[in-house]
Design a protein around this motif. Structure first.
Motif, PDB file in Angstrom:
ATOM      1  N   TRP A 105      50.181  27.365  38.261  1.00 38.89           N
ATOM      2  CA  TRP A 105      49.303  28.358  38.537  1.00 38.89           C
ATOM      3  C   TRP A 105      49.547  29.908  38.212  1.00 38.89           C
ATOM      4  CZ3 TRP A 105      44.355  26.955  39.542  1.00 38.89           C
ATOM      5  CH2 TRP A 105      44.346  25.641  40.135  1.00 38.89           C
ATOM      6  N   GLY A 106      48.709  30.545  37.436  1.00 41.24           N
ATOM      7  CA  GLY A 106      49.120  32.000  37.255  1.00 41.24           C
ATOM      8  C   GLY A 106      48.473  32.679  38.479  1.00 41.24           C
ATOM      9  N   LEU A 107      48.761  34.075  38.466  1.00 43.36           N
ATOM     10  CA  LEU A 107      48.017  34.743  39.311  1.00 43.36           C
ATOM     11  C   LEU A 107      46.931  35.064  38.912  1.00 43.36           C
ATOM     12  CD1 LEU A 107      50.952  37.302  40.360  1.00 43.36           C
ATOM     13  CD2 LEU A 107      50.102  35.502  41.579  1.00 43.36           C
ATOM     14  N   GLY A 108      46.002  35.178  39.942  1.00 44.28           N
ATOM     15  CA  GLY A 108      44.447  35.576  39.651  1.00 44.28           C
ATOM     16  C   GLY A 108      44.289  36.601  38.844  1.00 44.28           C
ATOM     17  N   THR A 109      43.074  36.670  38.184  1.00 42.80           N
ATOM     18  CA  THR A 109      42.569  37.926  37.608  1.00 42.80           C
ATOM     19  C   THR A 109      41.236  38.153  37.942  1.00 42.80           C
ATOM     20  OG1 THR A 109      42.383  39.097  35.477  1.00 42.80           O
ATOM     21  CG2 THR A 109      41.951  36.984  35.450  1.00 42.80           C
ATOM     22  N   GLN A 110      41.033  39.283  38.492  1.00 47.58           N
ATOM     23  CA  GLN A 110      39.512  39.693  38.827  1.00 47.58           C
ATOM     24  C   GLN A 110      38.513  39.809  37.687  1.00 47.58           C
ATOM     25  OE1 GLN A 110      38.323  39.886  42.300  1.00 47.58           O
ATOM     26  NE2 GLN A 110      36.546  39.861  41.169  1.00 47.58           N
ATOM     27  N   VAL A 111      37.395  39.138  37.849  1.00 51.78           N
ATOM     28  CA  VAL A 111      36.209  39.243  37.007  1.00 51.78           C
ATOM     29  C   VAL A 111      35.063  39.865  38.060  1.00 51.78           C
ATOM     30  CG1 VAL A 111      34.560  38.677  35.440  1.00 51.78           C
ATOM     31  CG2 VAL A 111      36.929  37.853  35.205  1.00 51.78           C
ATOM     32  N   THR A 112      34.549  40.993  37.691  1.00 52.13           N
ATOM     33  CA  THR A 112      33.453  41.407  38.361  1.00 52.13           C
ATOM     34  C   THR A 112      32.138  41.772  37.587  1.00 52.13           C
ATOM     35  OG1 THR A 112      34.920  42.493  40.102  1.00 52.13           O
ATOM     36  CG2 THR A 112      32.676  43.096  40.123  1.00 52.13           C
ATOM     37  N   VAL A 113      31.016  41.101  37.786  1.00 50.88           N
ATOM     38  CA  VAL A 113      29.919  41.510  36.957  1.00 50.88           C
ATOM     39  C   VAL A 113      28.937  42.057  37.681  1.00 50.88           C
ATOM     40  CG1 VAL A 113      28.303  40.493  35.508  1.00 50.88           C
ATOM     41  CG2 VAL A 113      30.518  39.380  35.744  1.00 50.88           C
ATOM     42  N   SER A 114      28.529  43.466  37.275  1.00 54.39           N
ATOM     43  CA  SER A 114      27.528  44.267  38.016  1.00 54.39           C
ATOM     44  C   SER A 114      26.176  44.003  37.474  1.00 54.39           C
ATOM     45  CB  SER A 114      27.957  45.525  37.865  1.00 54.39           C
ATOM     46  OG  SER A 114      27.675  46.230  36.709  1.00 54.39           O
ATOM     47  N   SER A 115      24.996  44.026  38.518  1.00 53.07           N
ATOM     48  CA  SER A 115      23.728  43.753  38.017  1.00 53.07           C
ATOM     49  C   SER A 115      22.902  45.140  37.489  1.00 53.07           C
ATOM     50  CB  SER A 115      23.053  43.079  39.292  1.00 53.07           C
ATOM     51  OG  SER A 115      23.223  43.965  40.495  1.00 53.07           O
TER      52      SER A 115
END
Length: 115
Positions: A105-115
């Motif tokens: 596993w890799g370290l996570g990367t944050q994806v944030t989608v705004s409305s």
């Protein structure tokens, strides 16, 4: 096998992002590579993966038609092109690689989608 993910960020709904995950170390004879994601309060969900043997990509129903996974075998890198993002895609994305019976596993990367 070490996995380095990049490409996350903040994007408006309808936008696009591309994640990449590069494998290093004993990054040979890797089988499947792909991505999971985990939203707050939710279980980790398989998003997409691609097999070395068949080259065939597989997708979760929730991302079919919007996400595309691809792989550069020479560079041991997998990409996740994410289009038409929606707020429900907001999560930490984790790349993984399977080699024989082990999963890395890799370290996570944050994806944030705004409305």
């Amino acid at each position: 096998v070490q996995l380095q993910a990049s490409g996350g960020g903040l994007v408006q709904a309808g936008g696009s992002l591309t994640l990449s995950c590069a494998a290093s170390g004993k990054a040979y004879n890797i089988d499947d590579m792909g991505w999971y994601r985990q939203a707050p309060g939710s279980e980790r969900e398989l998003v997409a993966y691609i097999s070395t043997s068949s080259g065939e990509p597989k997708y979760a129903d929730s991302v079919k038609g919007r996400f595309t996974i691809s792989r550069d075998s020479e560079k041991n890198t997998v990409f996740l092109q994410m289009n038409d993002l929606v707020p429900e895609d907001t999560a930490v994305y984790y790349c993984y690689a399977e080699k024989r019976v082990a999963t890395y596993w890799g370290l996570g990367t944050q994806v944030t989608v705004s409305s």
